[in-house]
Scaffold this motif. Structure first.
Motif, PDB file in Angstrom:
ATOM      1  N   ALA A 102       0.830  -1.197   0.000  1.00  0.00           N
ATOM      2  CA  ALA A 102       0.000   0.000   0.000  1.00  0.00           C
ATOM      3  C   ALA A 102       0.869   1.252   0.000  1.00  0.00           C
ATOM      4  N   VAL A 103       1.899   1.262   0.816  1.00  0.00           N
ATOM      5  CA  VAL A 103       2.816   2.407   0.867  1.00  0.00           C
ATOM      6  C   VAL A 103       3.453   2.615  -0.507  1.00  0.00           C
ATOM      7  N   ALA A 104       3.881   1.553  -1.141  1.00  0.00           N
ATOM      8  CA  ALA A 104       4.518   1.659  -2.458  1.00  0.00           C
ATOM      9  C   ALA A 104       3.568   2.278  -3.481  1.00  0.00           C
ATOM     10  N   TYR A 105       2.323   1.837  -3.497  1.00  0.00           N
ATOM     11  CA  TYR A 105       1.358   2.384  -4.456  1.00  0.00           C
ATOM     12  C   TYR A 105       1.040   3.844  -4.164  1.00  0.00           C
ATOM     13  N   TYR A 106       0.801   4.166  -2.902  1.00  0.00           N
ATOM     14  CA  TYR A 106       0.518   5.566  -2.556  1.00  0.00           C
ATOM     15  C   TYR A 106       1.715   6.459  -2.876  1.00  0.00           C
ATOM     16  N   GLU A 107       2.919   6.004  -2.565  1.00  0.00           N
ATOM     17  CA  GLU A 107       4.102   6.817  -2.850  1.00  0.00           C
ATOM     18  C   GLU A 107       4.280   7.015  -4.351  1.00  0.00           C
ATOM     19  N   ARG A 108       3.968   6.018  -5.126  1.00  0.00           N
ATOM     20  CA  ARG A 108       4.049   6.171  -6.582  1.00  0.00           C
ATOM     21  C   ARG A 108       3.037   7.226  -7.045  1.00  0.00           C
ATOM     22  N   PHE A 109       1.835   7.181  -6.508  1.00  0.00           N
ATOM     23  CA  PHE A 109       0.801   8.146  -6.888  1.00  0.00           C
ATOM     24  C   PHE A 109       1.212   9.576  -6.544  1.00  0.00           C
ATOM     25  N   VAL A 110       1.669   9.801  -5.313  1.00  0.00           N
ATOM     26  CA  VAL A 110       1.980  11.174  -4.893  1.00  0.00           C
ATOM     27  C   VAL A 110       3.243  11.713  -5.553  1.00  0.00           C
ATOM     28  N   GLN A 150      -5.803  13.138   0.427  1.00  0.00           N
ATOM     29  CA  GLN A 150      -6.181  11.904   1.116  1.00  0.00           C
ATOM     30  C   GLN A 150      -5.065  10.871   1.053  1.00  0.00           C
ATOM     31  N   SER A 151      -4.305  10.881  -0.034  1.00  0.00           N
ATOM     32  CA  SER A 151      -3.174   9.956  -0.144  1.00  0.00           C
ATOM     33  C   SER A 151      -2.085  10.304   0.861  1.00  0.00           C
ATOM     34  N   TYR A 152      -1.808  11.594   1.030  1.00  0.00           N
ATOM     35  CA  TYR A 152      -0.828  12.007   2.039  1.00  0.00           C
ATOM     36  C   TYR A 152      -1.287  11.603   3.436  1.00  0.00           C
ATOM     37  N   LYS A 153      -2.566  11.795   3.714  1.00  0.00           N
ATOM     38  CA  LYS A 153      -3.099  11.422   5.030  1.00  0.00           C
ATOM     39  C   LYS A 153      -2.952   9.911   5.243  1.00  0.00           C
ATOM     40  N   ARG A 154      -3.307   9.137   4.235  1.00  0.00           N
ATOM     41  CA  ARG A 154      -3.219   7.681   4.361  1.00  0.00           C
ATOM     42  C   ARG A 154      -1.765   7.224   4.495  1.00  0.00           C
ATOM     43  N   LEU A 155      -0.869   7.858   3.744  1.00  0.00           N
ATOM     44  CA  LEU A 155       0.550   7.523   3.891  1.00  0.00           C
ATOM     45  C   LEU A 155       1.030   7.833   5.305  1.00  0.00           C
ATOM     46  N   GLY A 156       0.563   8.935   5.876  1.00  0.00           N
ATOM     47  CA  GLY A 156       0.913   9.251   7.258  1.00  0.00           C
ATOM     48  C   GLY A 156       0.432   8.166   8.208  1.00  0.00           C
ATOM     49  N   GLU A 157      -0.805   7.719   7.998  1.00  0.00           N
ATOM     50  CA  GLU A 157      -1.356   6.654   8.849  1.00  0.00           C
ATOM     51  C   GLU A 157      -0.563   5.359   8.711  1.00  0.00           C
ATOM     52  N   LEU A 158      -0.244   5.010   7.472  1.00  0.00           N
ATOM     53  CA  LEU A 158       0.506   3.772   7.237  1.00  0.00           C
ATOM     54  C   LEU A 158       1.910   3.842   7.831  1.00  0.00           C
ATOM     55  N   GLN A 159       2.562   4.980   7.675  1.00  0.00           N
ATOM     56  CA  GLN A 159       3.904   5.131   8.246  1.00  0.00           C
ATOM     57  C   GLN A 159       3.839   5.128   9.770  1.00  0.00           C
ATOM     58  N   GLU A 160       2.791   5.712  10.319  1.00  0.00           N
ATOM     59  CA  GLU A 160       2.605   5.668  11.771  1.00  0.00           C
ATOM     60  C   GLU A 160       2.432   4.223  12.226  1.00  0.00           C
ATOM     61  N   GLN A 161       1.646   3.473  11.485  1.00  0.00           N
ATOM     62  CA  GLN A 161       1.426   2.058  11.798  1.00  0.00           C
ATOM     63  C   GLN A 161       2.730   1.282  11.742  1.00  0.00           C
ATOM     64  N   ILE A 176       5.159  12.023  10.067  1.00  0.00           N
ATOM     65  CA  ILE A 176       5.063  13.473  10.256  1.00  0.00           C
ATOM     66  C   ILE A 176       5.205  14.185   8.912  1.00  0.00           C
ATOM     67  N   GLU A 177       6.111  13.716   8.078  1.00  0.00           N
ATOM     68  CA  GLU A 177       6.306  14.332   6.757  1.00  0.00           C
ATOM     69  C   GLU A 177       5.015  14.282   5.935  1.00  0.00           C
ATOM     70  N   TYR A 178       4.407  13.106   5.840  1.00  0.00           N
ATOM     71  CA  TYR A 178       3.197  12.965   5.036  1.00  0.00           C
ATOM     72  C   TYR A 178       2.012  13.684   5.668  1.00  0.00           C
ATOM     73  N   TYR A 179       1.881  13.590   6.981  1.00  0.00           N
ATOM     74  CA  TYR A 179       0.812  14.337   7.649  1.00  0.00           C
ATOM     75  C   TYR A 179       0.979  15.840   7.393  1.00  0.00           C
ATOM     76  N   GLY A 180       2.222  16.317   7.418  1.00  0.00           N
ATOM     77  CA  GLY A 180       2.482  17.733   7.171  1.00  0.00           C
ATOM     78  C   GLY A 180       2.057  18.156   5.772  1.00  0.00           C
ATOM     79  N   LYS A 181       2.279  17.306   4.793  1.00  0.00           N
ATOM     80  CA  LYS A 181       1.858  17.606   3.428  1.00  0.00           C
ATOM     81  C   LYS A 181       0.340  17.656   3.333  1.00  0.00           C
ATOM     82  N   LYS A 195      -3.084  17.209  12.939  1.00  0.00           N
ATOM     83  CA  LYS A 195      -2.111  18.028  13.666  1.00  0.00           C
ATOM     84  C   LYS A 195      -1.825  17.428  15.044  1.00  0.00           C
ATOM     85  N   GLN A 196      -2.866  16.919  15.706  1.00  0.00           N
ATOM     86  CA  GLN A 196      -2.670  16.275  17.009  1.00  0.00           C
ATOM     87  C   GLN A 196      -1.820  15.018  16.871  1.00  0.00           C
ATOM     88  N   ARG A 197      -2.047  14.257  15.820  1.00  0.00           N
ATOM     89  CA  ARG A 197      -1.229  13.063  15.574  1.00  0.00           C
ATOM     90  C   ARG A 197       0.234  13.458  15.391  1.00  0.00           C
TER      91      ARG A 197
END
Length: 89
Positions: A7-15, A32-43, A51-56, A76-78
């Motif tokens: 999932a990370v690979a596909y989202y990163e390719r998209f962004v 939404q892809s940046y948000k999801r990448l943030g969630e996946l990286q957090e996981q 933090i990088e993806y959430y910031g974007k 932002k809280q995350r």
């Protein structure tokens, strides 16, 4: 499906795929892809990338409509929580 790495690979390719003429109709999907990448990286436990993806995401949605601002505040809280969880990895 439990395949976080794929999932990370596909989202990163998209962004990271450039689009001629700016964001066009891709902006909502990009945010939404940046948000999801943030969630996946957090996981995965990668605070810096999360933090990088959430910031974007926050940058794209900082001026979003009022009804969407709770989502921005949640992200932002995350970010704050992640930044406070010890030093760099």
């Amino acid at each position: 499906l439990g395949t976080v790495d794929s999932a990370v690979a596909y989202y990163e390719r998209f962004v990271s795929t450039p689009v001629y003429g700016g964001l066009g109709g891709r902006a909502p999907l990009l945010a939404q892809s940046y948000k999801r990448l943030g969630e996946l990286q957090e996981q995965r436990g990668d605070r810096e990338k999360a933090i990088e993806y959430y910031g974007k995401f926050v940058e794209l949605w900082k001026d979003a409509d009022a009804e969407l601002q709770p989502v921005v505040q949640d992200v932002k809280q995350r970010m704050s929580k992640l930044a406070g969880e010890g030093g760099p990895r």
